[in-house]
Design a protein around this motif. Structure first.
Motif, PDB file in Angstrom:
ATOM      1  N   PRO A  70    -115.912  63.126 -23.255  1.00 50.86           N
ATOM      2  CA  PRO A  70    -116.761  62.016 -23.687  1.00 50.86           C
ATOM      3  C   PRO A  70    -116.023  60.953 -24.495  1.00 50.86           C
ATOM      4  CG  PRO A  70    -117.722  64.122 -24.352  1.00 50.86           C
ATOM      5  CD  PRO A  70    -116.402  64.412 -23.718  1.00 50.86           C
ATOM      6  N   GLU A  71    -114.993  61.354 -25.215  1.00 51.33           N
ATOM      7  CA  GLU A  71    -114.251  60.397 -26.044  1.00 51.33           C
ATOM      8  C   GLU A  71    -113.441  59.396 -25.218  1.00 51.33           C
ATOM      9  OE1 GLU A  71    -111.523  63.773 -25.186  1.00 51.33           O
ATOM     10  OE2 GLU A  71    -113.635  63.624 -25.737  1.00 51.33           O
ATOM     11  N   LEU A  72    -113.204  59.713 -23.921  1.00 53.88           N
ATOM     12  CA  LEU A  72    -112.421  58.821 -23.067  1.00 53.88           C
ATOM     13  C   LEU A  72    -113.229  58.230 -21.907  1.00 53.88           C
ATOM     14  CD1 LEU A  72    -109.051  60.790 -22.876  1.00 53.88           C
ATOM     15  CD2 LEU A  72    -109.561  58.736 -24.211  1.00 53.88           C
ATOM     16  N   GLU A  73    -114.539  58.485 -21.889  1.00 50.46           N
ATOM     17  CA  GLU A  73    -115.365  57.989 -20.785  1.00 50.46           C
ATOM     18  C   GLU A  73    -115.322  56.476 -20.670  1.00 50.46           C
ATOM     19  OE1 GLU A  73    -119.328  59.530 -20.886  1.00 50.46           O
ATOM     20  OE2 GLU A  73    -118.660  61.576 -20.479  1.00 50.46           O
ATOM     21  N   ALA A  74    -115.452  55.769 -21.772  1.00 51.60           N
ATOM     22  CA  ALA A  74    -115.440  54.300 -21.731  1.00 51.60           C
ATOM     23  C   ALA A  74    -114.097  53.792 -21.229  1.00 51.60           C
ATOM     24  CB  ALA A  74    -115.768  53.728 -23.112  1.00 51.60           C
ATOM     25  N   ALA A  75    -113.012  54.396 -21.675  1.00 55.45           N
ATOM     26  CA  ALA A  75    -111.682  53.988 -21.235  1.00 55.45           C
ATOM     27  C   ALA A  75    -111.510  54.234 -19.733  1.00 55.45           C
ATOM     28  CB  ALA A  75    -110.606  54.735 -22.021  1.00 55.45           C
ATOM     29  N   ALA A  76    -111.995  55.368 -19.241  1.00 49.37           N
ATOM     30  CA  ALA A  76    -111.895  55.682 -17.813  1.00 49.37           C
ATOM     31  C   ALA A  76    -112.655  54.656 -16.983  1.00 49.37           C
ATOM     32  CB  ALA A  76    -112.430  57.084 -17.531  1.00 49.37           C
ATOM     33  N   ARG A  77    -113.838  54.297 -17.425  1.00 51.64           N
ATOM     34  CA  ARG A  77    -114.634  53.283 -16.712  1.00 51.64           C
ATOM     35  C   ARG A  77    -113.945  51.921 -16.760  1.00 51.64           C
ATOM     36  NH1 ARG A  77    -119.326  55.616 -15.225  1.00 51.64           N
ATOM     37  NH2 ARG A  77    -120.160  57.265 -16.546  1.00 51.64           N
ATOM     38  N   ASP A  78    -113.393  51.563 -17.907  1.00 47.27           N
ATOM     39  CA  ASP A  78    -112.683  50.286 -18.029  1.00 47.27           C
ATOM     40  C   ASP A  78    -111.489  50.228 -17.083  1.00 47.27           C
ATOM     41  OD1 ASP A  78    -114.483  49.489 -19.990  1.00 47.27           O
ATOM     42  OD2 ASP A  78    -113.088  49.848 -21.656  1.00 47.27           O
ATOM     43  N   GLY A  79    -110.730  51.324 -17.015  1.00 49.48           N
ATOM     44  CA  GLY A  79    -109.586  51.380 -16.110  1.00 49.48           C
ATOM     45  C   GLY A  79    -109.997  51.277 -14.658  1.00 49.48           C
ATOM     46  N   ALA A  80    -111.088  51.955 -14.301  1.00 48.46           N
ATOM     47  CA  ALA A  80    -111.590  51.904 -12.923  1.00 48.46           C
ATOM     48  C   ALA A  80    -112.057  50.502 -12.567  1.00 48.46           C
ATOM     49  CB  ALA A  80    -112.719  52.908 -12.747  1.00 48.46           C
ATOM     50  N   GLU A  81    -112.763  49.864 -13.472  1.00 48.10           N
ATOM     51  CA  GLU A  81    -113.259  48.513 -13.218  1.00 48.10           C
ATOM     52  C   GLU A  81    -112.122  47.503 -13.126  1.00 48.10           C
ATOM     53  OE1 GLU A  81    -116.255  47.524 -16.103  1.00 48.10           O
ATOM     54  OE2 GLU A  81    -117.479  49.240 -15.528  1.00 48.10           O
ATOM     55  N   ALA A  82    -111.018  47.755 -13.809  1.00 56.01           N
ATOM     56  CA  ALA A  82    -109.888  46.843 -13.801  1.00 56.01           C
ATOM     57  C   ALA A  82    -109.057  46.938 -12.519  1.00 56.01           C
ATOM     58  CB  ALA A  82    -108.991  47.112 -15.009  1.00 56.01           C
ATOM     59  N   CYS A  83    -109.215  48.014 -11.770  1.00 57.94           N
ATOM     60  CA  CYS A  83    -108.405  48.229 -10.566  1.00 57.94           C
ATOM     61  C   CYS A  83    -108.735  47.184  -9.500  1.00 57.94           C
ATOM     62  CB  CYS A  83    -108.649  49.626 -10.001  1.00 57.94           C
ATOM     63  SG  CYS A  83    -107.743  49.940  -8.471  1.00 57.94           S
ATOM     64  N   PRO A  84    -107.757  46.355  -9.107  1.00 53.56           N
ATOM     65  CA  PRO A  84    -108.025  45.332  -8.091  1.00 53.56           C
ATOM     66  C   PRO A  84    -108.252  45.910  -6.695  1.00 53.56           C
ATOM     67  CG  PRO A  84    -105.711  45.280  -8.736  1.00 53.56           C
ATOM     68  CD  PRO A  84    -106.400  46.263  -9.634  1.00 53.56           C
ATOM     69  N   GLU A  85    -107.798  47.122  -6.462  1.00 55.91           N
ATOM     70  CA  GLU A  85    -107.953  47.763  -5.163  1.00 55.91           C
ATOM     71  C   GLU A  85    -109.194  48.648  -5.074  1.00 55.91           C
ATOM     72  OE1 GLU A  85    -106.027  46.800  -2.800  1.00 55.91           O
ATOM     73  OE2 GLU A  85    -104.664  45.724  -4.134  1.00 55.91           O
ATOM     74  N   ARG A  86    -109.876  48.842  -6.211  1.00 54.60           N
ATOM     75  CA  ARG A  86    -111.047  49.746  -6.286  1.00 54.60           C
ATOM     76  C   ARG A  86    -110.674  51.145  -5.798  1.00 54.60           C
ATOM     77  NH1 ARG A  86    -112.467  46.917  -9.794  1.00 54.60           N
ATOM     78  NH2 ARG A  86    -113.882  45.190  -9.573  1.00 54.60           N
ATOM     79  N   ALA A  87    -109.505  51.604  -6.239  1.00 55.62           N
ATOM     80  CA  ALA A  87    -108.972  52.899  -5.814  1.00 55.62           C
ATOM     81  C   ALA A  87    -109.405  54.044  -6.714  1.00 55.62           C
ATOM     82  CB  ALA A  87    -107.441  52.837  -5.758  1.00 55.62           C
ATOM     83  N   ILE A  88    -110.183  53.748  -7.755  1.00 58.35           N
ATOM     84  CA  ILE A  88    -110.547  54.771  -8.745  1.00 58.35           C
ATOM     85  C   ILE A  88    -112.027  55.086  -8.639  1.00 58.35           C
ATOM     86  CG2 ILE A  88    -110.625  55.331 -11.194  1.00 58.35           C
ATOM     87  CD1 ILE A  88    -108.272  53.320 -11.528  1.00 58.35           C
ATOM     88  N   THR A  89    -112.315  56.389  -8.588  1.00 59.41           N
ATOM     89  CA  THR A  89    -113.686  56.870  -8.545  1.00 59.41           C
ATOM     90  C   THR A  89    -113.998  57.571  -9.856  1.00 59.41           C
ATOM     91  OG1 THR A  89    -113.493  57.243  -6.174  1.00 59.41           O
ATOM     92  CG2 THR A  89    -115.313  58.346  -7.300  1.00 59.41           C
ATOM     93  N   VAL A  90    -115.130  57.204 -10.455  1.00 64.82           N
ATOM     94  CA  VAL A  90    -115.596  57.826 -11.682  1.00 64.82           C
ATOM     95  C   VAL A  90    -116.962  58.436 -11.387  1.00 64.82           C
ATOM     96  CG1 VAL A  90    -116.270  57.452 -14.079  1.00 64.82           C
ATOM     97  CG2 VAL A  90    -114.371  56.169 -13.112  1.00 64.82           C
ATOM     98  N   GLU A  91    -117.090  59.733 -11.618  1.00 68.70           N
ATOM     99  CA  GLU A  91    -118.359  60.431 -11.347  1.00 68.70           C
ATOM    100  C   GLU A  91    -118.840  61.097 -12.608  1.00 68.70           C
ATOM    101  OE1 GLU A  91    -116.961  63.129  -8.354  1.00 68.70           O
ATOM    102  OE2 GLU A  91    -117.384  61.684  -6.796  1.00 68.70           O
TER     103      GLU A  91
END
Length: 63
Positions: free
Chosen positions: A42-63
């Motif tokens: 939970p302490e890194l959820e926001a960071a994981a979402r931010d990283g996924a949203e920043a990906c120009p290729e949309r190569a990151i999946t967050v579930e």
């Protein structure tokens, strides 16, 4: 939360690991991103979402 990087979509731009270095890192051989820990606490959820949203290729999946 589970986080994955699609290695076929990732182009190694590095935006995810610059945005969220506690979640993502570059592979030495090609600079493509990988997830440091597949299960993100939970302490890194926001960071994981931010990283996924920043990906120009949309190569990151967050579930």
């Amino acid at each position: 939360m589970r986080v994955r990087v699609d290695g076929k979509q990732c182009q190694g731009h590095g935006v995810c690991y610059m945005t969220a270095p506690d979640v993502f890192a570059p592979r030495e051989e090609d600079g493509h991103a990988y997830v440091l820990h597949e299960e993100v606490g939970p302490e890194l959820e926001a960071a994981a979402r931010d990283g996924a949203e920043a990906c120009p290729e949309r190569a990151i999946t967050v579930e």
